[in-house]
Design a protein around this motif. Structure first.
Motif, PDB file in Angstrom:
ATOM      1  N   LYS A 169     -15.084 -20.536  24.527  1.00 57.72           N
ATOM      2  CA  LYS A 169     -14.020 -19.582  24.816  1.00 57.72           C
ATOM      3  C   LYS A 169     -13.964 -18.547  23.701  1.00 57.72           C
ATOM      4  O   LYS A 169     -14.057 -18.889  22.517  1.00 57.72           O
ATOM      5  CB  LYS A 169     -12.676 -20.311  24.927  1.00 57.72           C
TER       6      LYS A 169
ATOM      7  N   HIS B 271     -10.926 -14.081  20.708  1.00 56.49           N
ATOM      8  CA  HIS B 271     -10.053 -12.916  20.852  1.00 56.49           C
ATOM      9  C   HIS B 271     -10.101 -12.415  22.292  1.00 56.49           C
ATOM     10  O   HIS B 271     -11.109 -12.589  22.979  1.00 56.49           O
ATOM     11  CB  HIS B 271     -10.495 -11.797  19.919  1.00 56.49           C
ATOM     12  N   PRO B 272      -9.034 -11.760  22.729  1.00 57.80           N
ATOM     13  CA  PRO B 272      -9.052 -11.173  24.075  1.00 57.80           C
ATOM     14  C   PRO B 272     -10.120 -10.079  24.183  1.00 57.80           C
ATOM     15  O   PRO B 272     -10.367  -9.336  23.226  1.00 57.80           O
ATOM     16  CB  PRO B 272      -7.654 -10.571  24.236  1.00 57.80           C
TER      17      PRO B 272
ATOM     18  N   ARG C   4     -11.755  -6.870  26.849  1.00 60.32           N
ATOM     19  CA  ARG C   4     -11.406  -5.964  27.945  1.00 60.32           C
ATOM     20  C   ARG C   4     -12.214  -6.363  29.179  1.00 60.32           C
ATOM     21  O   ARG C   4     -13.444  -6.406  29.121  1.00 60.32           O
ATOM     22  CB  ARG C   4     -11.716  -4.516  27.567  1.00 60.32           C
TER      23      ARG C   4
ATOM     24  N   VAL D 203      -7.472  -5.973  32.481  1.00 62.93           N
ATOM     25  CA  VAL D 203      -6.634  -6.705  31.523  1.00 62.93           C
ATOM     26  C   VAL D 203      -7.425  -6.969  30.247  1.00 62.93           C
ATOM     27  O   VAL D 203      -8.628  -6.758  30.191  1.00 62.93           O
ATOM     28  CB  VAL D 203      -6.132  -8.057  32.100  1.00 62.93           C
ATOM     29  N   LYS D 204      -6.714  -7.452  29.238  1.00 65.35           N
ATOM     30  CA  LYS D 204      -7.358  -7.962  28.017  1.00 65.35           C
ATOM     31  C   LYS D 204      -7.000  -9.432  27.936  1.00 65.35           C
ATOM     32  O   LYS D 204      -5.818  -9.780  27.939  1.00 65.35           O
ATOM     33  CB  LYS D 204      -6.831  -7.234  26.773  1.00 65.35           C
ATOM     34  N   GLN D 205      -8.007 -10.289  27.931  1.00 67.57           N
ATOM     35  CA  GLN D 205      -7.755 -11.715  27.812  1.00 67.57           C
ATOM     36  C   GLN D 205      -9.002 -12.435  27.338  1.00 67.57           C
ATOM     37  O   GLN D 205     -10.103 -11.890  27.364  1.00 67.57           O
ATOM     38  CB  GLN D 205      -7.234 -12.308  29.114  1.00 67.57           C
ATOM     39  N   GLN D 206      -8.802 -13.660  26.908  1.00 67.53           N
ATOM     40  CA  GLN D 206      -9.925 -14.480  26.474  1.00 67.53           C
ATOM     41  C   GLN D 206     -10.760 -14.871  27.690  1.00 67.53           C
ATOM     42  O   GLN D 206     -10.236 -14.999  28.794  1.00 67.53           O
ATOM     43  CB  GLN D 206      -9.418 -15.735  25.768  1.00 67.53           C
TER      44      GLN D 206
ATOM     45  N   PRO E 166     -11.713 -15.846  35.003  1.00 67.30           N
ATOM     46  CA  PRO E 166     -10.448 -15.884  34.257  1.00 67.30           C
ATOM     47  C   PRO E 166      -9.272 -16.093  35.187  1.00 67.30           C
ATOM     48  O   PRO E 166      -9.295 -15.672  36.333  1.00 67.30           O
ATOM     49  CB  PRO E 166     -10.369 -14.498  33.619  1.00 67.30           C
TER      50      PRO E 166
END
Length: 150
Positions: A100, A103-104, A106, A128-131, A149
């Motif tokens: 994983k 950090h998030p 883009r 979105v911004k996510q891991q 995700p």
């Protein structure tokens, strides 16, 4: 050399060439990952316009409409670096060696909203911004699968 032996030799040579050409045309897991998930060149385009352009461009509407896909808008090197993050369980039980991102990132999530036949696939995109979680394989480790995700 007899004509029968010559024909046999030519046949074997033709099979060898055919086998090698098919193998070289096959897409590796890493190449498929890059085609389906890496788009570091995205300049801010989002939503259904982006997904309706990218899904066919990347070959995910051939034969059938892929229901869900995620594009990561980071450099391939940054995505590959995830393979050296801490291990985590894979969402797909058939995959192993998942990691994983710390950090998030883009990303754009593309989801099929209408049409189920090639050429008529319609997508909605969410940026979105996510891991993200990737499965890694090979030596050196390369991303070969992206867990969808949540």
């Amino acid at each position: 050399m007899t004509p029968e032996k010559s024909l046999l030799l030519l046949s074997l040579l033709a099979l060898l060439v055919l086998g090698l050409s098919q193998r070289s045309l096959a897409e590796s897991q890493e190449e498929k990952f890059r085609r389906q998930h890496v788009d570091s060149d995205n300049k801010g385009e989002t939503g259904k316009k982006y997904c309706n352009r990218m899904m066919p461009k990347r070959g995910m509407t051939k034969g059938k409409c892929k229901p869900v896909n995620t594009f990561v808008h980071e450099s391939y090197q940054k995505i590959q670096d995830i393979c050296h993050e801490a291990s985590t369980p894979c969402a797909n039980p058939n995959m192993h060696n998942c990691h994983k991102s710390s950090h998030p990132l883009r990303i754009t999530k593309c989801r099929l909203t209408g049409g189920s036949k090639p050429g008529k696939c319609k997508y909605q995109g969410t940026k979105v911004k996510q891991q993200v979680t990737v499965a890694c394989g090979g030596k050196p480790l390369k991303p070969i699968h992206l867990d969808p995700p949540k």
